[in-house]
Design a protein around this motif. Structure first.
Motif, PDB file in Angstrom:
ATOM      1  N   VAL A 238       0.838  -1.195   0.000  1.00 15.42           N
ATOM      2  CA  VAL A 238       0.000   0.000   0.000  1.00 15.42           C
ATOM      3  C   VAL A 238       0.877   1.252   0.000  1.00 15.42           C
ATOM      4  CG1 VAL A 238      -1.923  -1.131   1.203  1.00 15.42           C
ATOM      5  CG2 VAL A 238      -0.123  -0.003   2.536  1.00 15.42           C
ATOM      6  N   GLN A 239       0.248   2.365  -0.277  1.00 13.12           N
ATOM      7  CA  GLN A 239       0.929   3.645  -0.126  1.00 13.12           C
ATOM      8  C   GLN A 239       1.358   3.757   1.343  1.00 13.12           C
ATOM      9  OE1 GLN A 239      -1.614   6.795  -1.347  1.00 13.12           O
ATOM     10  NE2 GLN A 239       0.059   8.150  -1.972  1.00 13.12           N
ATOM     11  N   VAL A 240       2.623   4.141   1.585  1.00  8.64           N
ATOM     12  CA  VAL A 240       3.195   3.946   2.919  1.00  8.64           C
ATOM     13  C   VAL A 240       2.411   4.579   4.073  1.00  8.64           C
ATOM     14  CG1 VAL A 240       5.546   3.365   2.219  1.00  8.64           C
ATOM     15  CG2 VAL A 240       4.908   5.775   2.457  1.00  8.64           C
ATOM     16  N   PRO A 241       1.748   5.733   3.912  1.00  8.53           N
ATOM     17  CA  PRO A 241       0.997   6.227   5.069  1.00  8.53           C
ATOM     18  C   PRO A 241      -0.143   5.299   5.485  1.00  8.53           C
ATOM     19  CG  PRO A 241       1.321   7.982   3.466  1.00  8.53           C
ATOM     20  CD  PRO A 241       1.711   6.697   2.800  1.00  8.53           C
ATOM     21  N   SER A 242      -0.591   4.438   4.560  1.00  6.50           N
ATOM     22  CA  SER A 242      -1.726   3.556   4.841  1.00  6.50           C
ATOM     23  C   SER A 242      -1.318   2.217   5.426  1.00  6.50           C
ATOM     24  CB  SER A 242      -2.526   3.315   3.549  1.00  6.50           C
ATOM     25  OG  SER A 242      -3.056   4.527   3.050  1.00  6.50           O
ATOM     26  N   TRP A 243       0.002   1.998   5.620  1.00  4.60           N
ATOM     27  CA  TRP A 243       0.431   0.732   6.207  1.00  4.60           C
ATOM     28  C   TRP A 243       0.350   0.837   7.733  1.00  4.60           C
ATOM     29  CZ3 TRP A 243       3.394  -2.071   9.474  1.00  4.60           C
ATOM     30  CH2 TRP A 243       3.440  -3.451   9.228  1.00  4.60           C
ATOM     31  N   ARG A 244      -0.715   0.246   8.276  1.00  2.00           N
ATOM     32  CA  ARG A 244      -0.953   0.203   9.729  1.00  2.00           C
ATOM     33  C   ARG A 244      -0.663   1.544  10.399  1.00  2.00           C
ATOM     34  NH1 ARG A 244      -0.408  -5.883  11.836  1.00  2.00           N
ATOM     35  NH2 ARG A 244      -0.806  -6.919   9.840  1.00  2.00           N
ATOM     36  N   GLU A 254      -1.828  15.922   1.563  1.00  7.17           N
ATOM     37  CA  GLU A 254      -0.569  15.553   0.939  1.00  7.17           C
ATOM     38  C   GLU A 254      -0.304  14.059   0.966  1.00  7.17           C
ATOM     39  OE1 GLU A 254       2.632  16.183   4.586  1.00  7.17           O
ATOM     40  OE2 GLU A 254       2.399  17.748   3.077  1.00  7.17           O
ATOM     41  N   HIS A 255      -0.894  13.333   1.949  1.00  8.09           N
ATOM     42  CA  HIS A 255      -0.613  11.906   2.021  1.00  8.09           C
ATOM     43  C   HIS A 255      -1.124  11.161   0.797  1.00  8.09           C
ATOM     44  CE1 HIS A 255      -4.845  11.472   3.177  1.00  8.09           C
ATOM     45  NE2 HIS A 255      -4.715  10.196   2.936  1.00  8.09           N
ATOM     46  N   THR A 256      -2.092  11.740   0.067  1.00  4.76           N
ATOM     47  CA  THR A 256      -2.628  11.067  -1.106  1.00  4.76           C
ATOM     48  C   THR A 256      -1.642  11.067  -2.264  1.00  4.76           C
ATOM     49  OG1 THR A 256      -3.695  13.084  -1.957  1.00  4.76           O
ATOM     50  CG2 THR A 256      -4.973  11.705  -0.448  1.00  4.76           C
ATOM     51  N   ARG A 257      -0.570  11.863  -2.181  1.00  7.05           N
ATOM     52  CA  ARG A 257       0.422  11.933  -3.245  1.00  7.05           C
ATOM     53  C   ARG A 257       1.791  11.407  -2.810  1.00  7.05           C
ATOM     54  NH1 ARG A 257      -0.438  15.208  -7.615  1.00  7.05           N
ATOM     55  NH2 ARG A 257       1.671  16.053  -7.575  1.00  7.05           N
ATOM     56  N   ILE A 258       1.857  10.769  -1.647  1.00 12.40           N
ATOM     57  CA  ILE A 258       3.125  10.201  -1.190  1.00 12.40           C
ATOM     58  C   ILE A 258       3.612   9.172  -2.204  1.00 12.40           C
ATOM     59  CG2 ILE A 258       4.219   8.811   0.603  1.00 12.40           C
ATOM     60  CD1 ILE A 258       3.587  11.730   1.391  1.00 12.40           C
ATOM     61  N   ALA A 259       4.841   9.330  -2.647  1.00  5.47           N
ATOM     62  CA  ALA A 259       5.332   8.573  -3.797  1.00  5.47           C
ATOM     63  C   ALA A 259       6.082   7.305  -3.410  1.00  5.47           C
ATOM     64  CB  ALA A 259       6.218   9.465  -4.660  1.00  5.47           C
ATOM     65  N   PHE A 260       5.537   6.536  -2.473  1.00  3.47           N
ATOM     66  CA  PHE A 260       6.145   5.277  -2.051  1.00  3.47           C
ATOM     67  C   PHE A 260       5.086   4.215  -1.863  1.00  3.47           C
ATOM     68  CE2 PHE A 260       9.761   7.890  -0.756  1.00  3.47           C
ATOM     69  CZ  PHE A 260      10.842   7.042  -0.922  1.00  3.47           C
ATOM     70  N   TRP A 261       5.380   3.026  -2.385  1.00  2.00           N
ATOM     71  CA  TRP A 261       4.674   1.821  -1.986  1.00  2.00           C
ATOM     72  C   TRP A 261       5.483   1.134  -0.882  1.00  2.00           C
ATOM     73  CZ3 TRP A 261      -0.080   0.960  -3.613  1.00  2.00           C
ATOM     74  CH2 TRP A 261      -0.498   1.394  -4.875  1.00  2.00           C
ATOM     75  N   GLY A 262       4.783   0.486   0.043  1.00  2.00           N
ATOM     76  CA  GLY A 262       5.479  -0.225   1.097  1.00  2.00           C
ATOM     77  C   GLY A 262       4.675  -1.425   1.580  1.00  2.00           C
ATOM     78  N   GLY A 263       5.389  -2.407   2.087  1.00  2.00           N
ATOM     79  CA  GLY A 263       4.726  -3.576   2.622  1.00  2.00           C
ATOM     80  C   GLY A 263       5.673  -4.419   3.457  1.00  2.00           C
ATOM     81  N   VAL A 264       5.111  -5.402   4.139  1.00  2.00           N
ATOM     82  CA  VAL A 264       5.882  -6.360   4.939  1.00  2.00           C
ATOM     83  C   VAL A 264       5.443  -7.752   4.539  1.00  2.00           C
ATOM     84  CG1 VAL A 264       6.379  -7.216   7.258  1.00  2.00           C
ATOM     85  CG2 VAL A 264       6.135  -4.751   6.867  1.00  2.00           C
ATOM     86  N   GLY A 265       6.397  -8.582   4.182  1.00  2.00           N
ATOM     87  CA  GLY A 265       6.117  -9.967   3.853  1.00  2.00           C
ATOM     88  C   GLY A 265       6.568 -10.898   4.955  1.00  2.00           C
ATOM     89  N   HIS A 266       5.892 -12.050   5.044  1.00  2.00           N
ATOM     90  CA  HIS A 266       6.192 -13.056   6.073  1.00  2.00           C
ATOM     91  C   HIS A 266       6.554 -14.354   5.382  1.00  2.00           C
ATOM     92  CE1 HIS A 266       4.794 -16.484   8.606  1.00  2.00           C
ATOM     93  NE2 HIS A 266       5.443 -15.813   9.534  1.00  2.00           N
ATOM     94  N   LYS A 267       7.704 -14.917   5.727  1.00  2.00           N
ATOM     95  CA  LYS A 267       8.140 -16.159   5.091  1.00  2.00           C
ATOM     96  C   LYS A 267       7.494 -17.352   5.793  1.00  2.00           C
ATOM     97  CE  LYS A 267      12.202 -18.381   3.125  1.00  2.00           C
ATOM     98  NZ  LYS A 267      13.668 -18.280   2.894  1.00  2.00           N
ATOM     99  N   PRO A 268       6.721 -18.128   5.066  1.00  2.00           N
ATOM    100  CA  PRO A 268       6.023 -19.274   5.698  1.00  2.00           C
ATOM    101  C   PRO A 268       7.009 -20.299   6.270  1.00  2.00           C
ATOM    102  CG  PRO A 268       5.164 -18.810   3.490  1.00  2.00           C
ATOM    103  CD  PRO A 268       6.421 -18.015   3.639  1.00  2.00           C
TER     104      PRO A 268
END
Length: 268
Positions: A238-244, A254-268
């Motif tokens: 998600v756009q980084v401000p929306s990650w938890r 301004e948060h609607t134009r933040i130019a970063f995607w971000g996420g956290v993955g979990h290795k099974p």
């Protein structure tokens, strides 16, 4: 525990460096004229550069805290950048007091600050290496002394891979770094993008042409495959401000134009 591995004449302040430009976006003082000029060029082209950098830093903080709360006690922070408090070890230790952190960067200026700001509290180390040579990171003595690969690890590639060109095989780099991490490990990753204002962001790369690393902005469909083998935890990529978020997000602004995607993955 700091391995600087460089001499003073290796520090080049005549060319902008992404880590020092990022420090400037965050309001830091560990940058030089070339960095400031290039950063101001980006800001003129993309006025959201500063809030994007700050939002990305906040994402890092939340993602580290979340990972520590899930039991992660070890962090490999690649592309550390100029130390800006709270750093990874400071955030992690609010949840896990004995958290261990290996910091990695390719900029001697970062190394010059690492001893004072990153590694003076124990259970943390810094060494110079380049993400384009992932095996050199995994085999480094400092990493091996700090990180137990029999226990889950959080691999951090925050605001880093957009400085790796397509012909430098960013997918292969992530695969090499993550393939031997044990079950339960995390991948914390963010990446600059053109998805939220294509009209101006594509031009921002011009400011990085003379920098020590060029800028390759990617869209969501190019970023999500970096998480192969690390299924995304909620809320996904998600756009980084929306990650938890830990504070309410305004409906517009301004948060609607933040130019970063971000996420956290979990290795099974």
């Amino acid at each position: 525990m700091t391995d600087k591995g460089f001499s003073a004449d290796e520090i080049d302040t005549s060319r902008p460096h992404p880590a020092r430009m990022y420090d400037y976006y965050l309001g830091g003082k560990d940058n030089y004229e070339a960095d400031r000029e290039a950063a101001e060029m980006v800001i003129r082209m993309t006025p959201d550069a500063r809030p994007s950098a700050r939002a990305n830093r906040d994402f890092m903080r939340r993602a580290v805290r979340h990972s520590a709360a899930q039991g992660i006690r070890q962090f490999i922070d690649i592309g550390t950048g100029i130390p800006t408090s709270p750093n990874t070890h400071e955030v992690a230790r609010t949840v896990v007091p004995d958290a261990r952190v290996a910091y990695v960067d390719n900029d001697p200026i970062v190394a010059a600050h690492a001893g004072a700001r990153l590694t003076n509290t124990g259970n943390a180390g810094f060494f110079l290496a380049d993400v384009r040579d992932p095996d050199s990171i995994l085999e480094h003595t400092t990493l091996r002394e700090l990180i137990d690969f029999d226990e889950p690890v959080a691999l951090m590639l925050v605001a880093l891979l957009h400085f790796v060109r397509d012909d430098e095989d960013p997918m292969g780099i992530v695969h090499t770094l993550g393939k031997n991490l044990p079950s339960g490990s995390r991948l914390i990753l963010s990446h600059a993008t053109t998805d939220f204002h294509r009209d101006v962001d594509a031009d921002a790369g011009e400011a990085y042409k003379n920098a020590t690393s060029t800028l390759t902005l990617r869209g969501r469909e190019q970023i999500e495959p970096f998480f192969d083998g690390f299924p995304l935890v909620e809320p996904g990529l998600v756009q980084v401000p929306s990650w938890r978020p830990d504070t309410p997000l305004p409906e517009t602004g301004e948060h609607t134009r933040i130019a970063f995607w971000g996420g956290v993955g979990h290795k099974p």
